[in-house]
Design a protein around this motif. Structure first.
Motif, PDB file in Angstrom:
ATOM      1  N   GLU A 215       0.822  -1.204   0.000  1.00  0.00           N
ATOM      2  CA  GLU A 215       0.000   0.000   0.000  1.00  0.00           C
ATOM      3  C   GLU A 215       0.857   1.256   0.000  1.00  0.00           C
ATOM      4  O   GLU A 215       0.570   2.223  -0.719  1.00  0.00           O
ATOM      5  N   LEU A 216       1.911   1.250   0.794  1.00  0.00           N
ATOM      6  CA  LEU A 216       2.745   2.446   0.911  1.00  0.00           C
ATOM      7  C   LEU A 216       3.619   2.669  -0.309  1.00  0.00           C
ATOM      8  O   LEU A 216       3.718   3.792  -0.826  1.00  0.00           O
ATOM      9  N   PHE A 217       4.289   1.603  -0.767  1.00  0.00           N
ATOM     10  CA  PHE A 217       5.319   1.767  -1.792  1.00  0.00           C
ATOM     11  C   PHE A 217       4.882   1.319  -3.178  1.00  0.00           C
ATOM     12  O   PHE A 217       5.575   1.579  -4.159  1.00  0.00           O
ATOM     13  N   GLY A 218       3.733   0.652  -3.262  1.00  0.00           N
ATOM     14  CA  GLY A 218       3.279   0.136  -4.541  1.00  0.00           C
ATOM     15  C   GLY A 218       3.942  -1.191  -4.854  1.00  0.00           C
ATOM     16  O   GLY A 218       4.796  -1.677  -4.116  1.00  0.00           O
ATOM     17  N   HIS A 219       3.548  -1.809  -5.953  1.00  0.00           N
ATOM     18  CA  HIS A 219       4.196  -3.049  -6.358  1.00  0.00           C
ATOM     19  C   HIS A 219       4.220  -3.151  -7.880  1.00  0.00           C
ATOM     20  O   HIS A 219       3.409  -2.541  -8.581  1.00  0.00           O
ATOM     21  N   ALA A 220       5.178  -3.944  -8.354  1.00  0.00           N
ATOM     22  CA  ALA A 220       5.309  -4.183  -9.787  1.00  0.00           C
ATOM     23  C   ALA A 220       4.426  -5.355 -10.192  1.00  0.00           C
ATOM     24  O   ALA A 220       4.047  -6.190  -9.370  1.00  0.00           O
ATOM     25  N   LYS A 221       4.118  -5.442 -11.458  1.00  0.00           N
ATOM     26  CA  LYS A 221       3.331  -6.552 -11.970  1.00  0.00           C
ATOM     27  C   LYS A 221       4.082  -7.860 -11.737  1.00  0.00           C
ATOM     28  O   LYS A 221       5.273  -7.975 -12.013  1.00  0.00           O
ATOM     29  N   GLY A 222       3.390  -8.863 -11.191  1.00  0.00           N
ATOM     30  CA  GLY A 222       3.996 -10.152 -10.927  1.00  0.00           C
ATOM     31  C   GLY A 222       4.867 -10.208  -9.697  1.00  0.00           C
ATOM     32  O   GLY A 222       5.554 -11.203  -9.460  1.00  0.00           O
ATOM     33  N   ALA A 223       4.832  -9.162  -8.862  1.00  0.00           N
ATOM     34  CA  ALA A 223       5.676  -9.142  -7.664  1.00  0.00           C
ATOM     35  C   ALA A 223       5.285 -10.240  -6.686  1.00  0.00           C
ATOM     36  O   ALA A 223       6.120 -10.732  -5.927  1.00  0.00           O
ATOM     37  N   PHE A 224       4.026 -10.639  -6.683  1.00  0.00           N
ATOM     38  CA  PHE A 224       3.557 -11.713  -5.819  1.00  0.00           C
ATOM     39  C   PHE A 224       2.274 -12.263  -6.414  1.00  0.00           C
ATOM     40  O   PHE A 224       1.755 -11.740  -7.420  1.00  0.00           O
ATOM     41  N   THR A 225       1.786 -13.311  -5.835  1.00  0.00           N
ATOM     42  CA  THR A 225       0.549 -13.926  -6.319  1.00  0.00           C
ATOM     43  C   THR A 225      -0.581 -12.902  -6.323  1.00  0.00           C
ATOM     44  O   THR A 225      -0.748 -12.142  -5.375  1.00  0.00           O
ATOM     45  N   ASP A 226      -1.316 -12.894  -7.413  1.00  0.00           N
ATOM     46  CA  ASP A 226      -2.451 -11.973  -7.623  1.00  0.00           C
ATOM     47  C   ASP A 226      -2.016 -10.556  -7.992  1.00  0.00           C
ATOM     48  O   ASP A 226      -2.869  -9.685  -8.155  1.00  0.00           O
ATOM     49  N   LYS A 228      -1.502  -8.900 -10.649  1.00  0.00           N
ATOM     50  CA  LYS A 228      -1.687  -9.000 -12.095  1.00  0.00           C
ATOM     51  C   LYS A 228      -1.392  -7.703 -12.824  1.00  0.00           C
ATOM     52  O   LYS A 228      -1.306  -7.672 -14.048  1.00  0.00           O
ATOM     53  N   ALA A 229      -1.279  -6.622 -12.086  1.00  0.00           N
ATOM     54  CA  ALA A 229      -0.954  -5.325 -12.683  1.00  0.00           C
ATOM     55  C   ALA A 229      -0.144  -4.515 -11.687  1.00  0.00           C
ATOM     56  O   ALA A 229      -0.228  -4.740 -10.470  1.00  0.00           O
ATOM     57  N   ALA A 230       0.652  -3.593 -12.191  1.00  0.00           N
ATOM     58  CA  ALA A 230       1.428  -2.714 -11.312  1.00  0.00           C
ATOM     59  C   ALA A 230       0.482  -1.791 -10.549  1.00  0.00           C
ATOM     60  O   ALA A 230      -0.593  -1.434 -11.046  1.00  0.00           O
ATOM     61  N   ARG A 231       0.902  -1.438  -9.348  1.00  0.00           N
ATOM     62  CA  ARG A 231       0.068  -0.553  -8.535  1.00  0.00           C
ATOM     63  C   ARG A 231       0.910   0.570  -7.959  1.00  0.00           C
ATOM     64  O   ARG A 231       2.013   0.332  -7.443  1.00  0.00           O
ATOM     65  N   THR A 232       0.402   1.788  -8.036  1.00  0.00           N
ATOM     66  CA  THR A 232       1.095   2.952  -7.490  1.00  0.00           C
ATOM     67  C   THR A 232       0.880   3.017  -5.986  1.00  0.00           C
ATOM     68  O   THR A 232      -0.253   2.863  -5.508  1.00  0.00           O
ATOM     69  N   ARG A 266      13.477  10.667  -0.606  1.00  0.00           N
ATOM     70  CA  ARG A 266      12.277  11.190  -1.292  1.00  0.00           C
ATOM     71  C   ARG A 266      11.965  10.383  -2.547  1.00  0.00           C
ATOM     72  O   ARG A 266      11.425  10.884  -3.533  1.00  0.00           O
ATOM     73  N   THR A 267      12.302   9.101  -2.492  1.00  0.00           N
ATOM     74  CA  THR A 267      11.959   8.162  -3.554  1.00  0.00           C
ATOM     75  C   THR A 267      11.494   6.860  -2.902  1.00  0.00           C
ATOM     76  O   THR A 267      11.821   6.579  -1.750  1.00  0.00           O
ATOM     77  N   VAL A 268      10.722   6.072  -3.650  1.00  0.00           N
ATOM     78  CA  VAL A 268      10.286   4.758  -3.176  1.00  0.00           C
ATOM     79  C   VAL A 268      10.562   3.721  -4.254  1.00  0.00           C
ATOM     80  O   VAL A 268      10.555   4.028  -5.457  1.00  0.00           O
ATOM     81  N   ARG A 269      10.818   2.502  -3.816  1.00  0.00           N
ATOM     82  CA  ARG A 269      10.966   1.387  -4.748  1.00  0.00           C
ATOM     83  C   ARG A 269       9.791   0.452  -4.536  1.00  0.00           C
ATOM     84  O   ARG A 269       9.650  -0.157  -3.474  1.00  0.00           O
ATOM     85  N   PRO A 270       8.923   0.268  -5.565  1.00  0.00           N
ATOM     86  CA  PRO A 270       7.777  -0.635  -5.424  1.00  0.00           C
ATOM     87  C   PRO A 270       8.226  -2.060  -5.132  1.00  0.00           C
ATOM     88  O   PRO A 270       9.335  -2.464  -5.516  1.00  0.00           O
ATOM     89  N   VAL A 271       7.365  -2.794  -4.431  1.00  0.00           N
ATOM     90  CA  VAL A 271       7.649  -4.201  -4.146  1.00  0.00           C
ATOM     91  C   VAL A 271       7.818  -4.949  -5.467  1.00  0.00           C
ATOM     92  O   VAL A 271       6.948  -4.875  -6.341  1.00  0.00           O
ATOM     93  N   GLY A 272       8.956  -5.640  -5.614  1.00  0.00           N
ATOM     94  CA  GLY A 272       9.228  -6.387  -6.845  1.00  0.00           C
ATOM     95  C   GLY A 272       9.761  -5.529  -7.969  1.00  0.00           C
ATOM     96  O   GLY A 272      10.046  -6.044  -9.058  1.00  0.00           O
ATOM     97  N   GLY A 273       9.916  -4.231  -7.756  1.00  0.00           N
ATOM     98  CA  GLY A 273      10.428  -3.345  -8.795  1.00  0.00           C
ATOM     99  C   GLY A 273      11.933  -3.168  -8.693  1.00  0.00           C
ATOM    100  O   GLY A 273      12.551  -3.513  -7.693  1.00  0.00           O
ATOM    101  N   ASP A 274      12.532  -2.601  -9.729  1.00  0.00           N
ATOM    102  CA  ASP A 274      13.979  -2.383  -9.733  1.00  0.00           C
ATOM    103  C   ASP A 274      14.348  -0.926  -9.993  1.00  0.00           C
ATOM    104  O   ASP A 274      15.506  -0.614 -10.239  1.00  0.00           O
ATOM    105  N   THR A 275      13.372  -0.043  -9.969  1.00  0.00           N
ATOM    106  CA  THR A 275      13.647   1.383 -10.184  1.00  0.00           C
ATOM    107  C   THR A 275      13.051   2.194  -9.043  1.00  0.00           C
ATOM    108  O   THR A 275      12.029   1.815  -8.448  1.00  0.00           O
TER     109      THR A 275
END
Length: 470
Positions: A215-226, A228-232, A266-275
């Protein structure tokens, strides 16, 4: 030093000896009586001057006391009327009560009993006037982020909010549960240059660690089960506005380093992301825990605490806010009545007295629940004492003294100590740090001595590792 007068009493009595007796007796007992011989003259004085109570005989030539009572109730309903009737004339006294009289006394008049009655009538009027004044103040006040209150303790809080509103520094809002920390955070956002941006709130205690991180950092598509799309994440969604981290003291220790890095970079890295994704949001956090104590016990990172607590904002408990209790209660009455379609306009003086006397361990949230219940139960246009919960109707303020008139009223040394600690906390406006300093104990000892059920100590109950021998 002379004591202030107890109140201005308009006395209406046609018998000369009785007028002299009442004039002398009430003056000696601290009142300011104005003694007149006729009801007509008394009503004329009421149109020109203000009095706290009217004391009138019922049987008088011309306009009698009953007619005077009816005219006062019709034209000056704010002034209580006490009637004097002859012993055995109860039907007349009942008629006066039906006409709106506050109370009655019988002849021969017992001055001591009369003084107690007049004191009660004066207090009744003072409370009614205070309720009316607060109702006007409530209507005149702007919405201003939902802020309701006139007390010095609250004004100091909002003076600080005004001073720091346009800064981007992180703010840590502290205070007991139910004191309105999110209301203060929203007021800070509303007064800032970011007011046109979003106000995004999340309760850090309301979800498991993995979901909170997403919820806080967002996640990349496929970062975990379900996934199915990236989330901010909420940090990015709050860009241009304010991110409110409620109950930040409940954040899992394993997630705190990532929060610290986000605040620093002042940056965040989404769960499963690399940027890294930049964000531009002001961070306001809130907690009812003592984070300094949590740092000492290694339950909260010290570097994160200082990063969040650039500006500290401590909210006073409701018991330290005086007549704000009535102002808030009136706001809740109007809101609940409007929502439920009931014609409830406000508080009776007796209810106001009960609300002011109660300690409000649950603070504003407890008051709101109390008023919602009372509005639902009442059958009148003003709330009555019977509409209040039993704990408030029967509340008696604790007295940390050893003066007791009965053996059953005596308490143990442990209870005496707990009551004294409670009194110190109330006197210093709820500041646990200042209370600890005055009492000469550390905060952990303070919580232990108060007991788990106290609202200050309850926030640490889950983590409190008390020695079972203590």
């Amino acid at each position: 030093m002379s004591t202030p007068p107890k109140g201005r009493i308009l006395v209406v009595e046609d018998e000369r000896e009785m007028r002299a007796l009442l004039d002398k007796g009430l003056t000696r007992r601290g009142f300011q009586p104005t003694v007149l011989a006729s009801a007509a003259e008394a009503f004329s004085r009421l149109e020109a001057e203000d009095f706290d109570t009217v004391l009138t005989d019922l049987r008088m030539p011309g306009m009698d006391g009953l007619a005077l009572c009816e005219r006062v109730v019709l034209n000056r309903p704010d002034i209580p009327v006490v009637v004097v009737t002859a012993f055995g004339s109860m039907e007349t006294a009942v008629a006066a009560i039906r006409a709106g009289a506050y109370d009655f006394v019988t002849k021969p008049v017992d001055l001591d009993a009369l003084v107690l009655l007049l004191e009660r009538a004066v207090r009744h009027r003072a409370l009614r006037e205070e309720v009316r004044r607060l109702r006007r103040a409530l209507h005149d006040a702007s919405a201003d982020g939902g802020v309701v209150g006139e007390s010095l303790a609250l004004k100091r809080v909002y003076e600080l909010i005004d001073r720091v509103a346009d800064a981007d520094a992180s703010v840590l809002v502290t205070g007991e549960s139910g004191t309105g920390k999110e209301v203060a955070a929203r007021a800070l956002h509303a007064r800032s240059r970011r007011h046109a941006g979003p106000f995004v709130a999340i309760n850090c205690a309301a979800m498991p660690e993995a979901l909170l991180e997403s919820e806080l950092f967002g996640h990349a598509k496929g970062a975990f089960t379900d996934a199915k799309a990236a989330r901010t994440g909420l940090f990015v969604k709050a860009s241009g506005g304010t991110l409110f981290l409620d109950e930040v003291g409940e954040m899992p220790l394993t997630l705190q380093p990532k929060l610290l890095r986000a605040l620093q970079e002042r940056t965040v890295r989404p769960v499963g992301g690399d940027t890294e994704v930049p964000f531009d949001a002001r961070i306001v956090a809130a907690t009812n825990r003592d984070l300094e104590l949590a740092v000492e016990e290694n339950r909260f990172r010290e570097d994160l605490y200082y990063r969040l607590n650039v500006i500290g904002l401590e909210l006073p408990p409701l018991r330290a806010r005086g007549n704000d209790v009535l102002l808030l209660a009136q706001r809740f009455v109007e809101h609940v009545a409007s929502r439920s379609g009931k014609r409830v306009q406000g508080l009776s003086p007796a209810v106001a007295q009960k609300l002011l006397a109660y300690g409000w361990p649950g603070n504003v949230r407890e008051l709101q629940n109390c008023i919602e219940r009372a509005v639902a139960l009442t059958s009148f246009e003003e709330l009555t004492v019977e509409d209040l919960p039993e704990r408030i109707r029967d509340y008696r303020a604790s007295n940390p003294s050893a003066q007791a008139s009965d053996v059953s009223e005596l308490v143990s040394l442990e209870e005496m100590e707990r009551r004294y600690i409670q009194r110190v906390i109330e006197t210093v406006g709820g500041s646990r740090t200042l209370a600890s300093r005055i009492l000469g104990v550390d905060r952990k000892t303070l919580y232990r001595k108060l007991g788990r059920r106290h609202p200050v100590a309850a926030s640490l109950a889950a983590e409190d590792k008390e020695d079972p021998r203590e």
